[in-house]
Motif scaffolding. Structure first.
Motif, short mmCIF file in Angstrom:
data_model
loop_
_atom_site.label_atom_id
_atom_site.label_comp_id
_atom_site.label_asym_id
_atom_site.label_seq_id
_atom_site.Cartn_x
_atom_site.Cartn_y
_atom_site.Cartn_z
N ASN A 515 0.84 -1.20 0.00
CA ASN A 515 0.00 0.00 0.00
C ASN A 515 0.87 1.24 0.00
O ASN A 515 1.71 1.42 0.89
CB ASN A 515 -0.89 0.03 1.25
CG ASN A 515 -1.71 -1.23 1.41
OD1 ASN A 515 -2.68 -1.44 0.69
ND2 ASN A 515 -1.32 -2.09 2.36
N SER A 516 0.67 2.11 -0.98
CA SER A 516 1.41 3.37 -1.03
C SER A 516 0.58 4.48 -0.40
O SER A 516 -0.57 4.71 -0.78
CB SER A 516 1.73 3.75 -2.48
OG SER A 516 2.25 5.07 -2.53
N PHE A 517 1.19 5.17 0.57
CA PHE A 517 0.56 6.33 1.20
C PHE A 517 1.05 7.63 0.57
O PHE A 517 0.92 8.69 1.17
CB PHE A 517 0.86 6.33 2.70
CG PHE A 517 -0.11 5.51 3.51
CD1 PHE A 517 -1.11 6.12 4.25
CD2 PHE A 517 -0.01 4.13 3.55
CE1 PHE A 517 -2.00 5.38 5.00
CE2 PHE A 517 -0.90 3.37 4.31
CZ PHE A 517 -1.90 3.99 5.03
N SER A 518 1.61 7.54 -0.64
CA SER A 518 2.21 8.72 -1.28
C SER A 518 1.57 9.00 -2.63
O SER A 518 1.14 8.08 -3.34
CB SER A 518 3.71 8.49 -1.46
OG SER A 518 4.29 9.55 -2.18
N LYS A 519 1.56 10.28 -3.01
CA LYS A 519 1.11 10.65 -4.35
C LYS A 519 2.27 10.59 -5.34
O LYS A 519 2.08 10.73 -6.54
CB LYS A 519 0.47 12.03 -4.33
CG LYS A 519 1.39 13.16 -3.95
CD LYS A 519 0.64 14.49 -3.87
CE LYS A 519 -0.29 14.54 -2.68
NZ LYS A 519 -0.94 15.85 -2.49
N LYS A 520 3.48 10.39 -4.82
CA LYS A 520 4.67 10.31 -5.68
C LYS A 520 4.78 8.92 -6.32
O LYS A 520 4.27 7.93 -5.79
CB LYS A 520 5.94 10.56 -4.86
CG LYS A 520 6.03 11.93 -4.20
CD LYS A 520 7.32 12.06 -3.40
CE LYS A 520 7.36 11.07 -2.23
NZ LYS A 520 8.58 11.25 -1.40
N LYS A 521 5.47 8.85 -7.44
CA LYS A 521 5.80 7.56 -8.05
C LYS A 521 6.88 6.89 -7.20
O LYS A 521 7.89 7.51 -6.86
CB LYS A 521 6.28 7.72 -9.49
CG LYS A 521 6.55 6.40 -10.19
CD LYS A 521 7.18 6.62 -11.56
CE LYS A 521 6.18 7.18 -12.55
NZ LYS A 521 6.75 7.24 -13.93
N LEU A 522 6.66 5.64 -6.85
CA LEU A 522 7.61 4.90 -6.01
C LEU A 522 7.98 3.58 -6.68
O LEU A 522 7.25 3.10 -7.55
CB LEU A 522 6.99 4.61 -4.63
CG LEU A 522 6.52 5.80 -3.81
CD1 LEU A 522 5.76 5.32 -2.58
CD2 LEU A 522 7.68 6.68 -3.39
N THR A 523 9.08 3.00 -6.26
CA THR A 523 9.47 1.68 -6.77
C THR A 523 9.70 0.74 -5.60
O THR A 523 10.05 1.17 -4.49
CB THR A 523 10.75 1.75 -7.61
OG1 THR A 523 11.82 2.26 -6.81
CG2 THR A 523 10.55 2.62 -8.84
N TYR A 524 9.50 -0.56 -5.88
CA TYR A 524 9.75 -1.57 -4.85
C TYR A 524 10.34 -2.82 -5.50
O TYR A 524 9.82 -3.30 -6.51
CB TYR A 524 8.45 -1.92 -4.11
CG TYR A 524 8.68 -2.81 -2.91
CD1 TYR A 524 9.30 -2.31 -1.77
CD2 TYR A 524 8.32 -4.15 -2.95
CE1 TYR A 524 9.54 -3.13 -0.68
CE2 TYR A 524 8.56 -4.97 -1.86
CZ TYR A 524 9.17 -4.46 -0.72
OH TYR A 524 9.42 -5.26 0.36
N ASP A 525 11.40 -3.31 -4.91
CA ASP A 525 12.11 -4.48 -5.44
C ASP A 525 11.32 -5.76 -5.17
O ASP A 525 11.09 -6.12 -4.02
CB ASP A 525 13.50 -4.56 -4.79
CG ASP A 525 14.31 -5.76 -5.28
OD1 ASP A 525 13.91 -6.39 -6.28
OD2 ASP A 525 15.34 -6.07 -4.65
N MET A 526 10.92 -6.44 -6.24
CA MET A 526 10.13 -7.68 -6.12
C MET A 526 10.96 -8.92 -6.46
O MET A 526 10.42 -10.00 -6.66
CB MET A 526 8.93 -7.60 -7.07
CG MET A 526 7.93 -6.52 -6.71
SD MET A 526 6.98 -6.88 -5.21
CE MET A 526 5.94 -8.22 -5.80
#
Length: 565
Positions: A515-526
């Motif tokens: 779940n992202s709590f940000s309006k920014k574009k984020l990345t996550y290592d899968m």
């Protein structure tokens, strides 16, 4: 681990005054709930908690009970309640009602008798005191403050005495040391259970005991508020064990205690551990204020402390991982609206769906508060007279005393925190008054009902309402039912300031909730996970590139995964 029907339920909280007005007198009623049961069944909930509908003068919207055995006339009749229970049970929906144990109304027959004379048989039903002399003047027995402001004692001329009331002046506290009071309340509970009620949400349950009557050392406030004087004290547990043995256990009912934001994990386990012999579970408010609400006057300056929120969830999830059960809720009738508290006004659909997923995929029994499922927001208060809530008016007065020359600021502060935000008329359609009534509501009616309402979302598969329905279907009917209900909870990357990530694990199945709590574009290592299925998401597609997940504003995804070695 023991398994109970309420562990596999999804609850929905109803504030009857503002839910639906069936007879069009401007106030919600029991028949209004009856008429909307088909909607709740469609949503998928199988448990409803109804706030007080007892006979009451409505000083605190029904929590000031005048008659435990009757219904507030504007809400309807006992026959209406019986018909509601019958229809609900026919739809497979259990009915839980508020059980108010700490106090009554000052118009209750017990209190009317109690204040007549010091030797009246009902005198000891309440907490009376002669007061003390200071500089030849009689004053309150202690300087303790009330939750609603001012002293927690109220003077009564009739017997020249004070009675304790930790809430409103019109809500005298019951004396639980008196065994007659305990038996009276057991009798009340039995009466409603025999009528067909399936359990109780127990109001202010942590306040049934009192500390020794000694002043609080405080130079700042005349009446300082110190929760430890009447919260989570030892004898509360003795009283609840009596109630459990005499009432809850024989009827095998669901009991949910309200313990507020001052109960420790250890205290909560005493209330609702599997071996506590007290309650089924307890609501706490620790997660309700993980932002800067108390530091601002402009709602657009609200900022969620995501790490604090995650640590709060983690603390409670770990505490009840094996020896107890938890309710899951974002808000109730005493907090600001979820979308105005943790949502984003520029991304209402995305943030609303994310917040729903974040909560509903956790371990526990979820509760939806009326209107949460369509994204209802706080009310734009313009005048102190807009407040119906006694504590909101008290907050305004308190803030105005701090800055007498700035009433606008006092109104803004009281508005942001007001309990009335959650008590506005339910928005059913874009019709006049939001479809709540054909007459002007006697409660606030948010003017954004033409944009935010049930009717506009029912048949829109991409709506917030239908996202809630999908989450409820997943928990109750899908192949993931067991893992969502009973699976272990394990939070990942707890110090991440933008992402709330956790796993649910049962046997060889694993769900990964991001779940992202940000309006920014984020990345996550899968790269550590092998994705086998996308269970639910708040976007139509997912962006995964070279084992890197690219998250858009408030994106939320539930993956079924296999973990790579």
């Amino acid at each position: 681990m023991q398994k109970k029907w309420w562990m596999e339920s999804v609850g929905y909280q109803i504030y009857p005054k503002s839910f639906y007005d069936s007879n069009h007198d401007g106030i919600g009623d029991i028949k209004g709930i009856y008429e909307k049961l088909d909607y709740l069944n469609h949503l998928g909930v199988n448990l409803i908690w109804i706030c007080p509908f007892y006979d009451s003068p409505m000083d605190d919207n029904g929590y000031d009970v005048r008659d435990f055995y009757n219904v507030y006339s504007e809400f309807g009749t006992l026959e209406d309640v019986k018909e509601l229970i019958t229809k609900a049970h026919g739809l497979g929906i259990k009915v839980v009602m508020d059980f108010v144990l700490n106090h009554t109304s000052d118009e209750h027959p017990w209190f009317i008798e109690s204040r007549k004379a010091k030797n009246n048989p009902y005198r000891d039903y309440y907490i009376w005191h002669d007061g003390k002399m200071v500089d030849d003047k009689k004053v309150e027995p202690t300087n303790w403050g009330s939750f609603f402001g001012g002293s927690c004692w109220n003077y009564d001329e009739l017997t020249d005495s004070y009675y304790m009331k930790i809430f409103s002046d019109k809500m005298p506290d019951l004396n639980w040391k008196n065994p007659k009071v305990r038996q009276e309340m057991i009798d009340v509970g039995k009466w409603w259970l025999e009528l067909g009620i399936d359990g109780f949400r127990i109001d202010a349950v942590s306040h049934l005991d009192r500390a020794r009557l000694i002043d609080i050392k405080n130079q700042k406030d005349k009446y300082p508020l110190d929760w430890t004087k009447f919260s989570n004290l030892p004898k509360v547990h003795d009283y609840l064990k009596i109630l459990n043995e005499s009432l809850f256990k024989p009827y095998d009912v669901l009991t949910i205690g309200e313990v507020g934001g001052q109960a420790t994990i250890e205290e909560a386990k005493k209330y609702a551990g599997f071996e506590s012999n007290e309650l089924s579970m307890v609501f706490n408010f620790d997660h309700n204020w993980c932002n800067n609400l108390f530091d601002i006057t402009n709602p657009k300056k609200l900022k969620t402390n995501v790490v604090d929120l995650k640590k709060t969830f983690d603390k409670w999830q770990k505490a009840f991982a094996t020896d107890g059960w938890m309710p899951l809720n974002w808000l109730n009738h005493d907090q600001p609206r979820l979308m105005s508290q943790y949502g984003d006004y520029k991304y209402p659909l995305e943030s609303g769906k994310m917040l729903a997923t974040a909560l509903h995929m956790m371990r526990g029994t979820p509760f939806v508060y009326q209107g949460e499922e369509i994204g209802m927001t706080n009310y734009p208060f313009e005048d102190v007279n807009d407040f119906d809530d006694i504590s909101s008016r008290a907050t305004y007065i308190y803030e105005l005393e701090k800055t007498p020359d700035d009433p606008v600021r006092a109104l803004k502060v009281a508005s942001l925190r007001s309990r009335d935000n959650a008590r506005t008329a339910m928005q059913w359609s874009k019709d006049l008054y939001g479809g709540f009534s054909l007459e002007e509501p006697k409660i606030s009616n948010n003017r954004n009902y033409k944009r935010i309402n049930v009717a506009s979302q029912l048949n829109n598969n991409n709506s917030l309402l239908n996202h809630y329905k999908k989450l409820i279907d997943l928990r109750r009917f899908s192949a993931y039912k067991d893992i969502i209900t009973y699976g272990a909870y394990e939070q990942i990357d707890i110090e991440n300031e933008d992402l709330y990530i956790y796993k649910r694990i049962l046997d060889d199945k694993v769900l990964l909730i991001i779940n992202s709590f940000s309006k920014k574009k984020l990345t996550y290592d899968m790269s550590h996970f092998e994705i086998t299925n996308i269970v639910i998401s708040n976007y139509k597609d997912q962006k995964l590139k070279n084992k890197t997940l690219i998250l858009r504003a408030f994106e939320s995804i539930v993956f079924e995964i296999k973990e790579s070695l």
